[in-house]
Enzyme design. Structure first.
Site, PDB file in Angstrom:
ATOM      1  N   GLU A   1      -3.085  -3.495   6.371  1.00  0.00           N
ATOM      2  CA  GLU A   1      -1.721  -3.461   6.921  1.00  0.00           C
ATOM      3  C   GLU A   1      -1.850  -3.173   8.418  1.00  0.00           C
ATOM      4  O   GLU A   1      -2.438  -2.166   8.808  1.00  0.00           O
ATOM      5  CB  GLU A   1      -0.898  -2.360   6.237  1.00  0.00           C
ATOM      6  CG  GLU A   1       0.479  -2.099   6.851  1.00  0.00           C
ATOM      7  CD  GLU A   1       1.363  -3.336   6.898  1.00  0.00           C
ATOM      8  OE1 GLU A   1       1.694  -3.867   5.833  1.00  0.00           O
ATOM      9  OE2 GLU A   1       1.707  -3.790   8.022  1.00  0.00           O
TER      10      GLU A   1
ATOM     11  N   HIS B   1       0.915 -11.130   3.868  1.00  0.00           N
ATOM     12  CA  HIS B   1       2.309 -10.689   3.734  1.00  0.00           C
ATOM     13  C   HIS B   1       2.916 -10.600   5.127  1.00  0.00           C
ATOM     14  O   HIS B   1       2.210 -10.439   6.108  1.00  0.00           O
ATOM     15  CB  HIS B   1       2.398  -9.349   3.005  1.00  0.00           C
ATOM     16  CG  HIS B   1       2.435  -9.539   1.520  1.00  0.00           C
ATOM     17  ND1 HIS B   1       3.327  -8.896   0.687  1.00  0.00           N
ATOM     18  CD2 HIS B   1       1.701 -10.349   0.725  1.00  0.00           C
ATOM     19  CE1 HIS B   1       3.125  -9.286  -0.553  1.00  0.00           C
ATOM     20  NE2 HIS B   1       2.138 -10.160  -0.566  1.00  0.00           N
TER      21      HIS B   1
ATOM     22  N   GLU C   1       8.930  -6.797  -4.718  1.00  0.00           N
ATOM     23  CA  GLU C   1       9.051  -5.429  -4.200  1.00  0.00           C
ATOM     24  C   GLU C   1      10.499  -5.026  -3.917  1.00  0.00           C
ATOM     25  O   GLU C   1      10.840  -3.853  -4.029  1.00  0.00           O
ATOM     26  CB  GLU C   1       8.198  -5.267  -2.945  1.00  0.00           C
ATOM     27  CG  GLU C   1       8.653  -6.152  -1.797  1.00  0.00           C
ATOM     28  CD  GLU C   1       7.652  -6.188  -0.641  1.00  0.00           C
ATOM     29  OE1 GLU C   1       6.478  -5.905  -0.866  1.00  0.00           O
ATOM     30  OE2 GLU C   1       8.068  -6.517   0.480  1.00  0.00           O
TER      31      GLU C   1
END
Ligand code: NOJ
Length: 688
Positions: free
Chosen positions: A393, A462, A487
């Site tokens: 991330e 993502h 999500e």
């Protein structure tokens, strides 16, 4: 009129020889030039009027795009738009067929005619450019080519002046590109007349009055800003391109010679014919990956992931830390037992403590938390045929990531990690304030894709840049998010996905390419600690359990997640469908569907005789008759049917699934009864 003819032969990458006729015709300024697809159904007309270069598109003789202008606005230089004349044109035909290493369909044929039109300014600075148009049976595409020239060297594009004037109004299906989440394609889908659109994301699906269905998108986005579309302030039927900017407002920086991405106009007689979408593949170069590609493997995977979203685990260190050695090895054992190839682990690396959204400059991509023994974990998985899918991330700290990426990917390769999920939460880069889909970010994503290929790493991105067919050139670019995934249902409440979401997604986002939607939630009531942001009762997927199964067929992903916690699959008969379903397809057929209402998809597995069928509906229950005429004639099959059970309803009774078996042939018509918010999943295997 000057005429020139030549004939040449091309050897195309996959070994198919193509004869290319190139009658080059110097056209006068007032001439219009026509280009038809080999099957004659799609046609482009190109010309110059009053100094403007325009193009128009027709499908079966019916106008789709009426004359629409082409050009550029630059910083520090006059607009290249309004004083043009045609100086040259050339034509070519290509016909080549290849096998995709994985996909919604195995074989792809690219048969198209090409017309290249060169224009020059009639006044100083006398710049010139070429537009290459291609006409295919599934649509048309064009791109600008700016050749090297004295009058145009380094440039900064402030606006691409491409227009799309729709021949008649259309029902547009879109996500807003500007508010309130500017940059992640993660708004709910809306529909509205195309004539009143604000700025919207690509791909943009347009159901034209009296047909056909048209999708505006782009292909081979390499060094440019990601495409968006905006309606004009005059609220007419002209859509224009909007380009997200660098921090200083420039849209695209370049130097001639330069080519833009292809602007694609996919045309389908019915929405279902948008799949399998291969137009963008045809407009990307063939694979550059050679040698042993066995590290690229379509598969199902599970992850230490949903637990963080429903608040039973944390990314950060502490008592609820999900990414521990013991927990990961437990997940790996479960994956091995059920034939899944990978385990995604988030929160394994230092940097998640505190408010991770703000940790873009803190994340390490090489240092695990002390309770995560990465080498032992990879070894544990390898012994049972399960790979670790690492997670990076960035929180948009791009420079922090790029500083570490070489050593990180070198480390992953040395450990034997072949899967990586990247993440880009945040609207702008932390340094430089470049837009999430700006040219700066497009360059970054491309760099990551190339570097991952060098290190034999499959990627799932993502908060990506939208798929524009890169997977043909880099088959390690497996899938992406690029819309609201599962999500959102964990966060719940009004923020969750409505039952119609996936029935729209299929005809919009999914037309771009595979999506990491992460289906397969079985705990639809969600037993979890109270205190989640929107309260304990309203955070749950608004679907039935059978619909969760059907999503494995409907939503294509070569790396497909079983998103729930392993314990929620234990002892569940319906889990057998997730174990059985494939992730790589030879053939894809959309049997029925209406955008935003329902869809039924059939896919045949790659390298085997089985078919899988998935049907999903919105908040309305419905009964559909599904003929199995796609099956080979004269053969007998067993259909294993996972249907919504009695009184199933996404609101208050999501769990009942009726599992049944029956013999079917190509003459069978199955009656598919879908509950409100429901679905049905079917495995069709040869009868013994
Ligand atoms: C958002 C992603 O979509 C999600 O999958 C991930 O778990 C979080 N960011 C953290 O990276």
């Amino acid at each position: 009129m000057r005429m020139r003819y030549s004939l040449r032969s091309l050897i195309v990458a996959c070994g198919v020889t193509v004869a290319v006729a190139v009658p080059a015709t110097g056209a006068r300024a007032q001439d219009s030039l026509r280009l038809a697809s080999p099957d004659g159904r799609n046609e482009v007309v190109v010309g110059v009027r009053d100094g403007f270069l325009w193009y128009a598109v027709r499908h079966e003789g019916k106008p789709i795009i009426t004359p629409s202008r082409l050009g550029f606005a630059f910083r520090g230089a006059p607009t290249l738009f309004d004083s043009l004349r045609i100086t040259d044109s050339t034509r070519a035909t290509y016909d080549t067929t290849w096998t995709q290493p994985w996909g919604e369909v195995a074989r792809v044929r690219d048969h198209h005619n090409e017309l290249r039109v060169t224009v020059a300014e009639t006044k100083a600075p006398m710049r010139k450019f070429t537009v290459a148009f291609r006409a295919f049976e599934d649509g048309v595409a064009f791109r600008y080519e700016l050749p090297e020239q004295q009058a145009l060297g380094d440039f900064e594009i402030m606006d691409e002046l491409t227009e799309y004037t729709l021949a008649r109004d259309a029902k547009a299906w879109f996500t807003k590109a500007t508010v309130p989440k500017p940059d992640r394609y993660e708004m709910l889908y809306e529909s509205a007349p195309a004539s009143i659109l604000d700025t919207v994301n690509a791909p943009l699906t347009l159901e034209m009055q009296d047909g056909p269905t048209v999708v505006l998108h782009e292909a081979n986005l390499v060094d440019y800003a990601g495409i968006q579309f905006r309606g004009g302030p005059e609220q007419n039927r002209t859509l224009r391109i909007a380009l997200p900017a660098w921090g200083d407002g420039v849209k695209v920086r370049g130097r001639t010679p330069f080519v833009t991405p292809w602007r694609t106009i996919q045309i389908a007689d019915r929405p279902g014919d948008l799949h399998p979408q291969v137009l963008t593949l045809k407009l990307n170069p063939p694979s550059v990956l050679t040698g042993d590609l066995s590290w690229i493997k379509p598969m199902k995977y599970i992850g230490i992931w949903w637990g963080m979203h429903i608040n039973t685990m944390t990314w950060s260190s502490g008592p609820k830390h999900g990414a521990t050695t013991a927990n990961t090895e437990r997940y790996m054992d479960f994956a091995a037992k059920n034939g899944f190839g990978g385990v995604l682990v988030e929160g394994w690396n230092i940097g998640w403590d505190g408010d991770w959204y703000s940790n873009g400059n803190v994340f390490s991509f090489t240092k695990p938390y002390p309770d995560f023994d990465i080498a032992a974990i990879v070894k544990h998985g390898a012994a049972e045929g399960v790979g670790l899918i690492a997670h990076n991330e960035t929180a948009m700290g791009i420079q922090n990531y790029e500083r570490q990426i070489d050593s990180a990917f070198t480390m992953y390769e040395a450990l034997g990690i072949h899967g990586l999920k990247t993440g880009y939460v945040g609207d702008y880069t932390l340094e430089g304030h470049h837009h999430h889909h700006s040219q700066y970010m497009v360059r970054h994503y491309r760099h990551v894709m190339e570097l991952a290929a060098q290190h034999h790493i499959m990627l799932v991105a993502h908060e990506p840049i939208m798929d524009t067919g890169e997977r043909r050139t880099y088959p390690n670019m497996m899938s992406r998010e690029g819309s609201r995934g599962m999500e959102y249902n964990a966060w719940g409440g009004e923020g969750g996905n409505p039952p119609e979401h996936e029935t729209t997604l299929f005809f919009t986002r999914m037309v771009a390419g595979p999506m990491d939607f992460t289906p397969g939630i079985f705990d639809l009531q969600i037993k979890r600690p109270t205190g989640t942001p929107r309260g304990p009762n309203d955070s749950r997927p608004r679907t039935t359990l059978a619909k969760q199964l059907a999503l494995y067929v409907v939503i294509y992903a070569p790396l497909q997640m079983a998103a729930d916690l392993p314990e929620n699959y234990e002892g569940q008969p319906a889990f057998q469908f997730i174990r059985d379903v494939k992730t790589d397809w030879d053939t894809t057929r959309v049997l029925d569907g209406k955008i935003g209402d329902y869809v039924v998809v059939a896919r045949k597995e790659r390298g085997g005789p089985q078919w899988f069928v998935g049907g999903i509906t919105d908040e309305n229950g419905r009964t559909l008759d599904v003929p199995l005429s796609f099956l080979p004639k004269g053969k007998s099959y067993v259909a294993e049917i996972y249907a919504d059970g009695p009184k199933a309803h996404y609101l208050d009774n999501p769990l009942p699934v009726t599992i049944s078996k029956r013999t079917v042939t190509s003459a069978t018509t199955l009656r598919m009864v879908l509950a409100p918010g429901g679905g049905q999943a079917i495995r069709i295997r040869p009868a013994k």
